[in-house]
Design a protein around this motif. Structure first.
Motif, PDB file in Angstrom:
ATOM      1  N   ASP A 144     -34.611  -4.638  13.781  1.00 44.52           N
ATOM      2  CA  ASP A 144     -34.046  -5.411  12.679  1.00 44.52           C
ATOM      3  C   ASP A 144     -34.673  -4.992  11.353  1.00 44.52           C
ATOM      4  O   ASP A 144     -33.982  -4.893  10.321  1.00 44.52           O
ATOM      5  CB  ASP A 144     -34.265  -6.903  12.924  1.00 44.52           C
ATOM      6  N   GLY A 145     -35.980  -4.734  11.378  1.00 41.34           N
ATOM      7  CA  GLY A 145     -36.647  -4.275  10.168  1.00 41.34           C
ATOM      8  C   GLY A 145     -36.135  -2.920   9.711  1.00 41.34           C
ATOM      9  O   GLY A 145     -35.966  -2.673   8.507  1.00 41.34           O
ATOM     10  N   LEU A 146     -35.873  -2.039  10.671  1.00 44.86           N
ATOM     11  CA  LEU A 146     -35.297  -0.741  10.328  1.00 44.86           C
ATOM     12  C   LEU A 146     -33.942  -0.914   9.654  1.00 44.86           C
ATOM     13  O   LEU A 146     -33.665  -0.289   8.610  1.00 44.86           O
ATOM     14  CB  LEU A 146     -35.145   0.108  11.584  1.00 44.86           C
ATOM     15  N   ALA A 147     -33.088  -1.763  10.244  1.00 41.49           N
ATOM     16  CA  ALA A 147     -31.752  -1.977   9.685  1.00 41.49           C
ATOM     17  C   ALA A 147     -31.839  -2.575   8.278  1.00 41.49           C
ATOM     18  O   ALA A 147     -31.139  -2.133   7.357  1.00 41.49           O
ATOM     19  CB  ALA A 147     -30.941  -2.880  10.601  1.00 41.49           C
ATOM     20  N   LEU A 165     -41.915   7.714   4.448  1.00 44.51           N
ATOM     21  CA  LEU A 165     -41.087   6.515   4.331  1.00 44.51           C
ATOM     22  C   LEU A 165     -41.848   5.399   3.626  1.00 44.51           C
ATOM     23  O   LEU A 165     -41.276   4.679   2.786  1.00 44.51           O
ATOM     24  CB  LEU A 165     -40.642   6.053   5.717  1.00 44.51           C
ATOM     25  N   LEU A 166     -43.125   5.253   3.932  1.00 49.75           N
ATOM     26  CA  LEU A 166     -43.931   4.225   3.285  1.00 49.75           C
ATOM     27  C   LEU A 166     -43.961   4.418   1.775  1.00 49.75           C
ATOM     28  O   LEU A 166     -43.765   3.465   1.006  1.00 49.75           O
ATOM     29  CB  LEU A 166     -45.355   4.255   3.851  1.00 49.75           C
ATOM     30  N   ALA A 189     -39.564  -0.761  10.201  1.00 48.47           N
ATOM     31  CA  ALA A 189     -38.945   0.547  10.001  1.00 48.47           C
ATOM     32  C   ALA A 189     -39.950   1.666  10.230  1.00 48.47           C
ATOM     33  O   ALA A 189     -39.619   2.700  10.844  1.00 48.47           O
ATOM     34  CB  ALA A 189     -38.372   0.630   8.590  1.00 48.47           C
ATOM     35  N   LEU A 190     -41.168   1.495   9.768  1.00 46.28           N
ATOM     36  CA  LEU A 190     -42.201   2.508   9.968  1.00 46.28           C
ATOM     37  C   LEU A 190     -42.469   2.713  11.459  1.00 46.28           C
ATOM     38  O   LEU A 190     -42.643   3.853  11.921  1.00 46.28           O
ATOM     39  CB  LEU A 190     -43.488   2.097   9.260  1.00 46.28           C
ATOM     40  N   ALA A 191     -42.510   1.615  12.214  1.00 45.46           N
ATOM     41  CA  ALA A 191     -42.756   1.720  13.650  1.00 45.46           C
ATOM     42  C   ALA A 191     -41.653   2.509  14.337  1.00 45.46           C
ATOM     43  O   ALA A 191     -41.915   3.415  15.141  1.00 45.46           O
ATOM     44  CB  ALA A 191     -42.867   0.320  14.265  1.00 45.46           C
TER      45      ALA A 191
END
Length: 273
Positions: free
Chosen positions: A98-101, A239-240, A257-259
């Motif tokens: 969900d964080g990635l999305a 990405l960070l 998202a980082l994970a």
């Protein structure tokens, strides 16, 4: 907005938290495994985020078990890979996905930081998020399938390495100098809590242990696992930095998202062998 968050003065959290408090923080925050969080403060977050790769190791091993069992029972590498990918999603309630999305939607919105953060907080998923999720899961399953096709050992090691690296990326994103984008939420709780030397030491130890775990498969395999962790951390760092420039800091969604990006990168490198 600063040009480089590394130039900001370090602000280490005062006080100390015990290792058990840190482990409860790590497992209680990053997994759904039973772990009662006894402290929710910055010292506990500092110890907990430094221990995040341990939570990743447990998740990775639990993910590898059903994949290996399916192979031993006659299932194919694709089935084993799909089930292995599903386990970490279940063990995090899909929060990292969900964080990635949400992060993809925020980055793709082309809106100012405040508006992008508002988009990320919405419950629905936009087109950027859908595309990011579909592509990432396809790549993860395909890469793990390649590893399982080599042997169940390669597949299990790949699953564990990816899960550990995913949480290691969170450790590095929690280092001193990384600002939170919001005054509340997980990002605010863990941003800047891990001393840079501690983060670097955890990263170096993880690279060494990843190589050592693969050493029984030969020196090339050991080198490939070390390279996979390093490549994944590089992707996560890029990405960070993009997210910090875009959102003025990090959020819980950015950590998710980082994970996922670091885990996927590690799997790709391991599949190349």
């Amino acid at each position: 907005m600063t040009d480089s968050f590394e130039d900001q003065p370090p602000t280490p959290p005062p006080g100390r938290a015990s290792l058990p408090d840190g482990l409860r923080f790590a497992f209680g925050t990053l997994t759904v495994l039973p772990a009662r969080i006894t402290r929710w403060d910055r010292p506990a977050a500092r110890t907990g985020m430094a221990c995040a790769p341990l939570a990743g190791l447990v998740v990775g091993l639990l993910a590898a078990v059903p994949g290996v069992l399916l192979l031993l029972l006659g299932g194919g590498p694709m089935l084993a890979a799909a089930v292995t990918v599903a386990v970490p999603a279940a063990l995090t309630r899909g929060l990292h996905l969900d964080g990635l999305a949400d992060t993809a939607d925020g980055l793709g919105s082309a809106k100012p930081a405040g508006e992008a953060l508002r988009i990320m907080k919405q419950s629905d998923i936009g087109p950027f998020g859908v595309v990011a999720l579909v592509l990432l899961l396809l790549v993860q399953v395909a890469a793990l399938s390649e590893a399982y096709a080599g042997s169940w050992t390669r597949g299990a090691l790949a699953a564990a390495t990816a899960a550990v690296t995913a949480r290691l990326a969170m450790t590095l994103a929690s280092r001193e100098g990384v600002p939170p984008a919001r005054p509340e939420g997980l990002g605010a709780a863990v941003a800047g809590v891990v001393p840079r030397r501690a983060a670097a030491a955890v990263a170096a130890l993880t690279v060494v242990l990843a190589a050592a775990a693969a050493l029984p498969l030969g020196l090339p395999a050991a080198g490939r696992h070390a390279a996979a962790v390093l490549a994944a951390l590089l992707a996560a760092e890029l990405l960070l930095r993009r997210c910090v420039r875009r959102f003025d800091g990090v959020t819980g969604d950015v950590f998710g998202a980082l994970a996922e990006v670091s885990a996927t990168t590690a799997l790709i490198v391991l599949a190349l062998g």
